[in-house]
Design a protein around this motif. Structure first.
Motif, mmCIF file in Angstrom:
data_model
loop_
_atom_site.group_PDB
_atom_site.id
_atom_site.type_symbol
_atom_site.label_atom_id
_atom_site.label_comp_id
_atom_site.label_asym_id
_atom_site.label_seq_id
_atom_site.Cartn_x
_atom_site.Cartn_y
_atom_site.Cartn_z
ATOM 1 N N ALA A 1 0.828 -1.206 0.000
ATOM 2 C CA ALA A 1 0.000 0.000 0.000
ATOM 3 C C ALA A 1 0.860 1.252 0.000
ATOM 4 O O ALA A 1 0.545 2.241 -0.688
ATOM 5 N N VAL A 2 1.960 1.239 0.758
ATOM 6 C CA VAL A 2 2.873 2.380 0.782
ATOM 7 C C VAL A 2 3.532 2.559 -0.586
ATOM 8 O O VAL A 2 3.619 3.674 -1.116
ATOM 9 N N SER A 3 3.986 1.461 -1.162
ATOM 10 C CA SER A 3 4.658 1.543 -2.468
ATOM 11 C C SER A 3 3.743 2.097 -3.549
ATOM 12 O O SER A 3 4.196 2.791 -4.468
ATOM 13 N N ASN A 4 2.454 1.785 -3.453
ATOM 14 C CA ASN A 4 1.503 2.194 -4.486
ATOM 15 C C ASN A 4 0.845 3.545 -4.211
ATOM 16 O O ASN A 4 0.050 4.028 -5.027
ATOM 17 N N ALA A 5 1.150 4.152 -3.060
ATOM 18 C CA ALA A 5 0.504 5.415 -2.698
ATOM 19 C C ALA A 5 0.843 6.515 -3.705
ATOM 20 O O ALA A 5 1.971 6.599 -4.201
ATOM 21 N N THR A 6 -0.135 7.360 -3.987
ATOM 22 C CA THR A 6 0.058 8.462 -4.923
ATOM 23 C C THR A 6 -0.041 9.803 -4.198
ATOM 24 O O THR A 6 -0.566 9.889 -3.089
ATOM 25 N N VAL A 7 0.463 10.836 -4.847
ATOM 26 C CA VAL A 7 0.363 12.184 -4.287
ATOM 27 C C VAL A 7 -1.098 12.571 -4.089
ATOM 28 O O VAL A 7 -1.463 13.189 -3.074
ATOM 29 N N GLU A 8 -1.940 12.188 -5.038
ATOM 30 C CA GLU A 8 -3.362 12.505 -4.935
ATOM 31 C C GLU A 8 -3.983 11.868 -3.695
ATOM 32 O O GLU A 8 -4.792 12.495 -3.001
ATOM 33 N N GLN A 9 -3.580 10.626 -3.391
ATOM 34 C CA GLN A 9 -4.083 9.956 -2.187
ATOM 35 C C GLN A 9 -3.613 10.669 -0.925
ATOM 36 O O GLN A 9 -4.391 10.879 0.005
ATOM 37 N N LEU A 10 -2.338 11.049 -0.885
ATOM 38 C CA LEU A 10 -1.813 11.751 0.286
ATOM 39 C C LEU A 10 -2.543 13.065 0.512
ATOM 40 O O LEU A 10 -2.923 13.393 1.640
ATOM 41 N N ASN A 11 -2.741 13.816 -0.542
ATOM 42 C CA ASN A 11 -3.413 15.105 -0.409
ATOM 43 C C ASN A 11 -4.851 14.936 0.066
ATOM 44 O O ASN A 11 -5.344 15.725 0.885
ATOM 45 N N ALA A 12 -5.522 13.919 -0.437
ATOM 46 C CA ALA A 12 -6.911 13.686 -0.022
ATOM 47 C C ALA A 12 -6.977 13.253 1.436
ATOM 48 O O ALA A 12 -7.871 13.684 2.187
ATOM 49 N N VAL A 13 -6.024 12.427 1.862
ATOM 50 C CA VAL A 13 -6.049 11.895 3.231
ATOM 51 C C VAL A 13 -5.776 12.989 4.254
ATOM 52 O O VAL A 13 -6.429 13.042 5.303
ATOM 53 N N VAL A 14 -4.820 13.877 3.989
ATOM 54 C CA VAL A 14 -4.533 14.924 4.976
ATOM 55 C C VAL A 14 -5.703 15.896 5.092
ATOM 56 O O VAL A 14 -6.011 16.388 6.174
ATOM 57 N N LYS A 15 -6.375 16.163 3.968
ATOM 58 C CA LYS A 15 -7.544 17.039 4.035
ATOM 59 C C LYS A 15 -8.694 16.380 4.796
ATOM 60 O O LYS A 15 -9.482 17.060 5.460
ATOM 61 N N LYS A 16 -8.769 15.072 4.689
ATOM 62 C CA LYS A 16 -9.836 14.329 5.370
ATOM 63 C C LYS A 16 -9.617 14.273 6.874
ATOM 64 O O LYS A 16 -10.569 14.404 7.655
ATOM 65 N N TRP A 17 -8.354 14.083 7.309
ATOM 66 C CA TRP A 17 -8.094 13.789 8.723
ATOM 67 C C TRP A 17 -7.476 14.934 9.507
ATOM 68 O O TRP A 17 -7.752 15.067 10.708
ATOM 69 N N LEU A 18 -6.615 15.735 8.906
ATOM 70 C CA LEU A 18 -5.912 16.782 9.653
ATOM 71 C C LEU A 18 -6.732 18.071 9.644
ATOM 72 O O LEU A 18 -6.638 18.875 8.716
ATOM 73 N N LYS A 19 -7.536 18.247 10.663
ATOM 74 C CA LYS A 19 -8.430 19.387 10.774
ATOM 75 C C LYS A 19 -7.813 20.427 11.716
ATOM 76 O O LYS A 19 -7.758 20.214 12.932
ATOM 77 N N PRO A 20 -7.334 21.553 11.188
ATOM 78 C CA PRO A 20 -6.669 22.565 12.032
ATOM 79 C C PRO A 20 -7.520 23.032 13.208
ATOM 80 O O PRO A 20 -6.994 23.249 14.306
ATOM 81 N N ASP A 21 -8.822 23.173 13.001
ATOM 82 C CA ASP A 21 -9.688 23.685 14.068
ATOM 83 C C ASP A 21 -9.906 22.666 15.184
ATOM 84 O O ASP A 21 -10.466 23.019 16.233
ATOM 85 N N SER A 22 -9.479 21.415 14.982
ATOM 86 C CA SER A 22 -9.650 20.374 16.003
ATOM 87 C C SER A 22 -8.365 20.094 16.776
ATOM 88 O O SER A 22 -8.350 19.233 17.661
ATOM 89 N N ILE A 23 -7.280 20.800 16.448
ATOM 90 C CA ILE A 23 -5.990 20.572 17.113
ATOM 91 C C ILE A 23 -5.912 21.404 18.389
ATOM 92 O O ILE A 23 -6.217 22.597 18.392
ATOM 93 N N SER A 24 -5.492 20.760 19.476
ATOM 94 C CA SER A 24 -5.308 21.452 20.755
ATOM 95 C C SER A 24 -3.824 21.742 20.977
ATOM 96 O O SER A 24 -2.958 20.939 20.589
ATOM 97 N N TYR A 25 -3.535 22.882 21.640
ATOM 98 C CA TYR A 25 -2.158 23.322 21.876
ATOM 99 C C TYR A 25 -1.917 23.504 23.375
ATOM 100 O O TYR A 25 -2.766 24.072 24.079
ATOM 101 N N PHE A 26 -0.748 23.045 23.822
ATOM 102 C CA PHE A 26 -0.373 23.151 25.233
ATOM 103 C C PHE A 26 1.073 23.634 25.294
ATOM 104 O O PHE A 26 1.981 22.948 24.842
ATOM 105 N N LYS A 27 1.262 24.837 25.862
ATOM 106 C CA LYS A 27 2.585 25.463 25.899
ATOM 107 C C LYS A 27 2.987 25.720 27.341
ATOM 108 O O LYS A 27 2.184 26.183 28.143
ATOM 109 N N SER A 28 4.246 25.412 27.663
ATOM 110 C CA SER A 28 4.724 25.661 29.016
ATOM 111 C C SER A 28 6.137 26.234 28.969
ATOM 112 O O SER A 28 6.977 25.774 28.194
#
Length: 345
Positions: A308-335
């Motif tokens: 699956a890794v060998s066959n992965a395409t740029v189009e698949q990567l771009n679609a997956v990050v848009k699907k899962w990486l939601k900026p508004d859902s990320i929490s930040y903790f700074k100390s």
């Protein structure tokens, strides 16, 4: 045991394998629990936690874990503060440790993997002889990890008189390793922030010189639908806002413009090479076989993953990050010692 699993590894030579297995069986089945060793272990663990509890990474990490893991304190999955950990360690007695061992330890639900120069016809019956009758007093019950959506937060926590500051960002997702998006998102993380040549490292560490080290990580559970995308960064307190802004900007650019073919090619090669090297290490291979035995899987799963890794395409990567990486859902903790640095929250 009924609550948790345990692992152990031993490296030996062929001539010592039989005697090593016999010694392991004796230690496991007839432990002596020397009082001096218990006391030293207890003191060392308390000292380690005491020494790190005022560190920015500990403060930010505890806040992060408390935010995402809201189990009650009597749940084995709960997140404890350093003071809660210390209180429990101090309250634990040698008699309690002995009783826990007596109640839970046994080989009824165990796996043993042996890799290297040995005779299976000799070792297999020996393992049955040594461990076959060592039954677990209580039945094994796996406690699953669960995904619960949490509102995104942004917390700033003071760590007085500390030269460095730390930032954690976290995003949890309902995904396990069987999800078809898992291999692609794993690759995407390598390119984005999981490698010394990644975008986040180059932007924040090398180009802008804002941090001493910055990277992202991505893990998905082997069985439970819980995956975690993390950012960790250490820096001078005065750079906190710049580091956070740079990470957010890199993520925004990724979601807007996507990956390149060149980035994908390098990530694939690094991923496959790392797994190939890992299989040349006897210890890692034994761990893999033991895990497969526990999960009821074979090497076919690894073959399918690498395909699956060998066959992965740029189009698949771009679609997956848009699907899962939601900026508004990320929490930040700074100390850090932001007050001394003149940084306002």
């Amino acid at each position: 045991g009924a609550l948790a699993g345990a692992t152990a590894s031993v490296t030996t030579v062929r001539a010592g394998l039989v005697e090593s297995l016999k010694l392991i069986a004796e230690i496991l089945q007839s432990p002596t629990f020397p009082e001096a060793d218990f006391d030293e272990t207890q003191r060392a663990n308390i000292a380690r936690i005491e020494g790190s509890k005022s560190e920015p990474a500990t403060i930010a990490g505890t806040a992060r874990n408390k935010h995402v893991n809201r189990y009650p304190l009597d749940d084995p999955r709960s997140t404890l503060t350093p003071d809660e950990q210390i209180a429990r360690l101090r309250a634990t007695t040698l008699d309690q440790a002995k009783q826990f061992y007596k109640d839970f330890y046994g080989a009824s639900s165990g796996e043993i993997a042996v890799v290297g120069d040995f005779d299976p016809a000799e070792i297999r019956p020996l393992i049955d002889e040594l461990f076959g009758k060592w039954k677990s007093p209580k039945p094994y019950t796996r406690i699953p990890d669960t995904y619960t959506a949490r509102p995104a937060v942004n917390q700033t926590l003071e760590a007085p008189d500390k030269a460095n500051a730390y930032l954690y960002a976290i995003l949890q997702m309902p995904m396990d390793q069987q999800d078809p998006d898992y291999p692609t998102l794993y690759l995407a993380n390598l390119i984005f922030g999981g490698d010394p040549k990644s975008r986040v490292w180059i932007r924040i560490r090398e180009k802008e010189g804002l941090s001493y080290g910055t990277n992202t990580s991505f893990q998905a559970d082997s069985r439970d639908k819980l995956a975690v995308f993390n950012l960790g960064s250490t820096f001078a307190p005065e750079n906190v806002n710049k580091v956070e802004a740079a990470f957010k900007d890199e993520l925004a650019q990724l979601l807007d413009k996507g990956f390149t073919e060149a980035e994908l090619k390098v990530a694939k090669e690094a991923f496959l090479q790392e797994r190939l090297i890992g299989r040349t290490n006897d210890g890692q291979l034994a761990q893999l076989f033991a895990s497969q035995a526990e999960l009821g899987r074979t090497m076919q799963r690894d073959i399918d993953l690498e395909k699956a890794v060998s066959n992965a395409t740029v189009e698949q990567l771009n679609a997956v990050v848009k699907k899962w990486l939601k900026p508004d859902s990320i929490s930040y903790f700074k100390s850090g010692d932001f007050k001394k640095a003149g940084i306002t929250k």
